[in-house]
Design a protein around this motif. Structure first.
Motif, PDB file in Angstrom:
ATOM      1  N   GLY A 392     -25.223  -9.915  -9.041  1.00  8.51           N
ATOM      2  CA  GLY A 392     -26.445  -9.135  -9.155  1.00  8.51           C
ATOM      3  C   GLY A 392     -26.243  -7.647  -9.232  1.00  8.51           C
ATOM      4  N   ASP A 416     -16.525 -12.379  -7.317  1.00 12.00           N
ATOM      5  CA  ASP A 416     -17.594 -11.533  -7.830  1.00 12.00           C
ATOM      6  C   ASP A 416     -17.853 -12.028  -9.241  1.00 12.00           C
ATOM      7  OD1 ASP A 416     -19.466  -9.606  -8.241  1.00 12.00           O
ATOM      8  OD2 ASP A 416     -18.126  -7.900  -8.003  1.00 12.00           O
ATOM      9  N   THR A 417     -19.125 -12.069  -9.630  1.00 17.66           N
ATOM     10  CA  THR A 417     -19.469 -12.630 -10.935  1.00 17.66           C
ATOM     11  C   THR A 417     -20.402 -11.690 -11.667  1.00 17.66           C
ATOM     12  OG1 THR A 417     -21.369 -13.793  -9.997  1.00 17.66           O
ATOM     13  CG2 THR A 417     -19.279 -15.001 -10.034  1.00 17.66           C
ATOM     14  N   GLN A 420     -25.561 -11.583 -17.036  1.00 18.11           N
ATOM     15  CA  GLN A 420     -26.932 -11.122 -17.259  1.00 18.11           C
ATOM     16  C   GLN A 420     -27.819 -12.293 -17.686  1.00 18.11           C
ATOM     17  OE1 GLN A 420     -25.697  -8.417 -20.521  1.00 18.11           O
ATOM     18  NE2 GLN A 420     -26.348  -6.740 -19.183  1.00 18.11           N
ATOM     19  N   THR A 421     -29.122 -12.072 -17.592  1.00 14.65           N
ATOM     20  CA  THR A 421     -30.071 -13.054 -18.109  1.00 14.65           C
ATOM     21  C   THR A 421     -29.683 -13.414 -19.554  1.00 14.65           C
ATOM     22  OG1 THR A 421     -31.760 -11.979 -16.775  1.00 14.65           O
ATOM     23  CG2 THR A 421     -32.537 -13.457 -18.508  1.00 14.65           C
ATOM     24  N   ASP A 505     -24.506  -1.793 -19.525  1.00 11.97           N
ATOM     25  CA  ASP A 505     -23.795  -1.398 -18.308  1.00 11.97           C
ATOM     26  C   ASP A 505     -22.659  -0.416 -18.602  1.00 11.97           C
ATOM     27  OD1 ASP A 505     -25.349  -2.930 -16.681  1.00 11.97           O
ATOM     28  OD2 ASP A 505     -23.816  -4.407 -16.189  1.00 11.97           O
ATOM     29  N   ARG A 520     -26.231   0.114 -14.632  1.00  5.84           N
ATOM     30  CA  ARG A 520     -26.928   0.290 -15.900  1.00  5.84           C
ATOM     31  C   ARG A 520     -26.840   1.732 -16.376  1.00  5.84           C
ATOM     32  NH1 ARG A 520     -28.622  -4.660 -17.954  1.00  5.84           N
ATOM     33  NH2 ARG A 520     -29.816  -3.363 -19.373  1.00  5.84           N
ATOM     34  N   ARG A 531     -34.524  -7.034 -11.246  1.00  2.00           N
ATOM     35  CA  ARG A 531     -34.345  -6.174 -12.403  1.00  2.00           C
ATOM     36  C   ARG A 531     -35.709  -5.649 -12.838  1.00  2.00           C
ATOM     37  NH1 ARG A 531     -31.090  -8.277 -17.729  1.00  2.00           N
ATOM     38  NH2 ARG A 531     -32.194  -6.896 -19.144  1.00  2.00           N
TER      39      ARG A 531
HETATM   40  C1  7RM Z   1     -27.046 -12.377 -13.059  1.00  5.22           C
HETATM   41  C2  7RM Z   1     -27.988 -11.193 -13.120  1.00  5.22           C
HETATM   42  C3  7RM Z   1     -28.061  -8.114 -15.017  1.00  5.22           C
HETATM   43  C4  7RM Z   1     -27.522  -6.796 -14.547  1.00  5.22           C
HETATM   44  C5  7RM Z   1     -26.234  -6.419 -15.224  1.00  5.22           C
HETATM   45  C6  7RM Z   1     -25.601  -5.501 -14.179  1.00  5.22           C
HETATM   46  C7  7RM Z   1     -25.996  -6.131 -12.869  1.00  5.22           C
HETATM   47  C8  7RM Z   1     -25.064  -8.403 -12.296  1.00  5.22           C
HETATM   48  C9  7RM Z   1     -23.156  -7.887 -11.388  1.00  5.22           C
HETATM   49  C10 7RM Z   1     -23.792  -6.698 -11.812  1.00  5.22           C
HETATM   50  C11 7RM Z   1     -22.007  -5.473 -11.058  1.00  5.22           C
HETATM   51  C12 7RM Z   1     -21.876  -7.786 -10.759  1.00  5.22           C
HETATM   52  N1  7RM Z   1     -28.737 -11.068 -14.243  1.00  5.22           N
HETATM   53  N2  7RM Z   1     -24.979  -7.064 -12.369  1.00  5.22           N
HETATM   54  N3  7RM Z   1     -23.980  -8.922 -11.701  1.00  5.22           N
HETATM   55  N4  7RM Z   1     -23.218  -5.494 -11.650  1.00  5.22           N
HETATM   56  N5  7RM Z   1     -21.338  -6.550 -10.619  1.00  5.22           N
HETATM   57  N6  7RM Z   1     -21.219  -8.862 -10.324  1.00  5.22           N
HETATM   58  O1  7RM Z   1     -28.038 -10.433 -12.198  1.00  5.22           O
HETATM   59  O2  7RM Z   1     -30.208  -9.997 -15.909  1.00  5.22           O
HETATM   60  O3  7RM Z   1     -30.915 -10.001 -13.596  1.00  5.22           O
HETATM   61  O4  7RM Z   1     -29.185  -8.505 -14.256  1.00  5.22           O
HETATM   62  O5  7RM Z   1     -27.208  -6.849 -13.158  1.00  5.22           O
HETATM   63  O6  7RM Z   1     -26.157  -4.224 -14.274  1.00  5.22           O
HETATM   64  O7  7RM Z   1     -26.479  -5.772 -16.455  1.00  5.22           O
HETATM   65  S1  7RM Z   1     -29.832  -9.908 -14.519  1.00  5.22           S
END
Ligand code: 7RM
Length: 649
Positions: A392, A416-417, A420-421, A505, A520, A531
């Motif tokens: 997230g 850590d994963t 994105q959507t 990102d 972002r 988000r």
């Molecule tokens: C799965 C989810 C996507 C945005 C993405 C990033 C941030 C998500 C990580 C992360 C750093 C991570 N989908 N993001 N996971 N940043 N390390 N492991 O979150 O569409 O709701 O958001 O979230 O900025 O672009 S999401």
């Protein structure tokens, strides 16, 4: 927020090598194998993915081509036919998994239910008949607005079974937000509940749906699940109870096969303009991405009991509560309520009670646990856990170490994963048995992922240099388009750097190839893992009668990651007051949902603008963060507005 964290991340130099014991049992236990497979997956994607698709999915008709890529449109596994629900449920029947728990559910009040794969199949089949009897056809859109209960999963799978396209709407969204989504996708059917349990109280869902449905002409039917038994209004001829609808119905259903590219779901997400984007995912590629990544990233074993704390209203719930896990035949633990109900040790209590082996949660939740105090954790054993996950936002090394030590007892790897959507499945994660973990780094690319860091011109930058993260090749679970708006799909994701997918990102890649995400670089905020687009908040404010102009920005927040600050100038003759500020907050709550209510509302006579009239967000971000306004202000039109905004709040 990212900035303070990047520097602290850079200070953490320790790496955590997988233990020999973990490596021995891992689904992928060597760096050499990971490297070999990753190289094949990006150099010969058709070989790699063709093989995986045949190995991991059950096909009714084999595919004839692995990939058609006409930038930026991908088609995977064309010619192939399959049924996604069959791939998640039926495939396990007649195997040793038939009577295995698919779902273990715990409601917030403490009610527990176990649903085996056999029972899940019966429920899904029954609901599929209900849908068909209501006239729902393949391709029709069905909206799901339910609490975190097994029926939410059943509803998603029943849609998939008949080829209907689900759009799950997170339970925190307001009537207004629901209405927009229903109208955008022209939903025919809505599935909701009387309510859900949260912090000991009923969260009303049906009354919110009733308000949304005042102006959604496409909706014909509402199915209502009884969960909380609170008083609700049933509309004659439109609303039907779930238990009445499926009473006595057959619990077997012959599933049709659908094209690989048949739409599976639409999930709305925030972008950099006011209108949410309807991210469209299709069948075979999405399912393969979710299934394969779950297998390797979570190192799934037959005996695991897996707990993902994300709501199914978000992509994490779609891919890593429902599709990826059930396709692997795993046991998914589902929890309805708040992590601090009745006390802040609810997760740890449940982990011990249900012998959970894998926990997948978000840094914002970890920061709350840290704040609530170690004593709540120390009351419990947590010795069933063997793997932890994070998703997230970037996880700070401080939170990583706490999670590793307090929850994982220095024994469990943390994956850590990053994803994105839009990506549908995890694209960056260090496979836990294959390579050392680096706290604060999202990690190494998953199979098929060609990620690069580029500069403003789209040129790859040297290792160690900050830039923007792009993905240069298509991957099976990528979004296919935005619902009803392919032009926006093309410009939002392929407009910045022609021919390659821009993630939005900022990141860098270190000498070992690990990706470090800073957050972002567009106007999308990440507030407690939610988000939210700044433009979406501004659009909400614009509809308030007192607002002349507004700008929403994020400010770093130690608990939420980012907090929302809105700057507002009022229409002539409107006076500022605390009551008005509160009214603006409630207005945003009504327009979007209460999770989007700003932490701070600052009202001034004007907003800082360039001479050409553009609001200077950079300055507002500095004011919001309480920093001195630095940098170039030479194009600023009226300096006095800055002083006024700094005084506010
Ligand atoms: C799965 C989810 C996507 C945005 C993405 C990033 C941030 C998500 C990580 C992360 C750093 C991570 N989908 N993001 N996971 N940043 N390390 N492991 O979150 O569409 O709701 O958001 O979230 O900025 O672009 S999401």
């Amino acid at each position: 927020m990212s900035e303070p964290k990047i520097s602290s991340a850079a200070r953490e130099k320790r790496v955590f090598k997988p233990s020999a014991e973990f490596q021995r049992q891992a689904n992928l236990g060597s760096l050499a194998t990971y490297k070999k497979l990753h190289a094949e997956s990006v150099n010969s994607p058709e070989n790699f993915w063709g093989r995986q698709a045949n190995e991991h999915l059950i096909w009714r008709k084999p595919f004839s081509t692995v990939l058609n890529w006409k930038t930026p449109h991908a088609e995977w596994f064309k010619g192939g036919k399959l049924n996604v629900a069959e791939n998640c449920v039926d495939r396990h029947l007649g195997t040793v998994r038939e009577n295995k728990a698919a779902i273990i559910f715990e409601g917030e009040p403490g009610d527990v239910r176990t649903i085996t794969y056999k029972q899940l199949s019966m429920h899904v089949c029954r609901l599929a008949h209900v849908f068909e009897n209501m006239g729902v056809k393949a391709g029709d859109r069905v909206a799901i607005y339910l609490p975190m209960v097994p029926e939410a999963i059943v509803a998603m799978l029943a849609c998939a079974r008949i080829g209907a396209v689900h759009t799950v709407i997170f339970g925190g969204f307001s009537a207004e937000a629901i209405k927009d989504r229903l109208n955008d996708c022209q939903a025919k059917l809505v599935i909701t509940a009387d309510g859900g349990w949260r912090r000991g109280k009923v969260v009303e869902l049906k009354s919110v749906v009733d308000r949304a449905l005042e102006s959604t002409p496409s909706v014909e039917t509402v199915i209502v699940l009884k969960r909380t038994a609170n008083e609700i209004n049933m509309v004659e001829g439109r609303d039907i109870w779930w238990h009445d609808a499926w009473k006595g119905g057959p619990n077997q259903h012959k599933a049709k096969a659908f094209d690989s590219e048949h739409p599976l779901f639409i999930l709305y997400t925030s972008g950099s303009t006011g209108k949410p984007k309807g991210v469209l995912h299709t069948s075979a590629g999405y399912l393969l991405g979710a299934k394969l990544s779950a297998h390797y990233v979570f190192d799934l074993k037959e005996n695991d009991r897996y707990f993902c704390s994300a709501d199914i209203g978000w992509i994490t719930g779609h891919s890593y509560v429902v599709y990826g896990l059930l396709a692997n035949g795993s046991t998914v633990f589902l929890y309805e309520g708040a992590p601090n109900q009745p006390e802040p040790d609810r997760f740890w209590q449940m982990i011990d009670r249900h012998a959970i082996t894998i926990l997948y949660t978000a840094p914002t939740a970890i920061r709350s646990f840290m704040r609530w105090g170690d004593n709540y954790v120390l009351r419990h054993r947590l010795d069933s856990l063997r793997l932890l996950g994070s998703v997230g936002e970037p996880i700070s090394p401080e939170a990583w170490r706490w999670y590793h030590h307090m929850i994982g007892k220095d024994r469990c790897p943390i994956v850590d994963t990053w994803w994105q959507t839009e990506t549908g499945s995890i694209l960056i994660a260090t496979l836990p048995g294959a390579a050392p973990l680096k706290p604060g780094a999202a990690g190494l690319p998953f199979f098929g992922v060609a990620a690069k860091i580029v500069d403003e011109q789209g040129k790859e930058v040297p290792r160690g240099t900050d830039g923007k993260m792009v993905i240069t090749k298509p991957w099976p679970s990528m979004l296919r388009t935005l619902w009803n708006d392919d032009a926006r799909y093309q410009s939002a994701y392929f407009g910045d750097f022609p021919g390659v997918y821009f993630t939005g990102d900022g990141a860098k890649q270190d000498k070992d190839g690990y990706f470090w995400i800073s957050g972002r670089v567009d106007d999308v905020l990440n507030i407690s893992g939610h988000r939210i687009g700044t433009a979406e908040v501004e659009a909400a404010l614009a509809s308030h009668p007192s607002v002349a102009e507004s700008a929403a920005v994020g400010r770093p927040d130690s608990l939420k990651g980012q907090a929302l600050v809105v700057f507002v100038s009022l229409k002539t003759g409107v006076a500022t007051s605390d009551a008005l500020k509160e009214d603006l907050r409630s207005h945003i709550g009504r327009e979007i949902g209460s999770f989007a209510k700003p932490d701070s509302v600052r009202i001034a006579a004007g907003l800082p603008k360039t001479r050409s009239g553009k609001i200077m967000r950079r300055i507002l971000k500095e004011i919001a963060a309480g920093r001195e306004v630095k940098g170039d202000t030479s194009t600023l039109e009226d300096f006095s507005v800055i002083a006024a905004l700094q005084k506010e709040d």
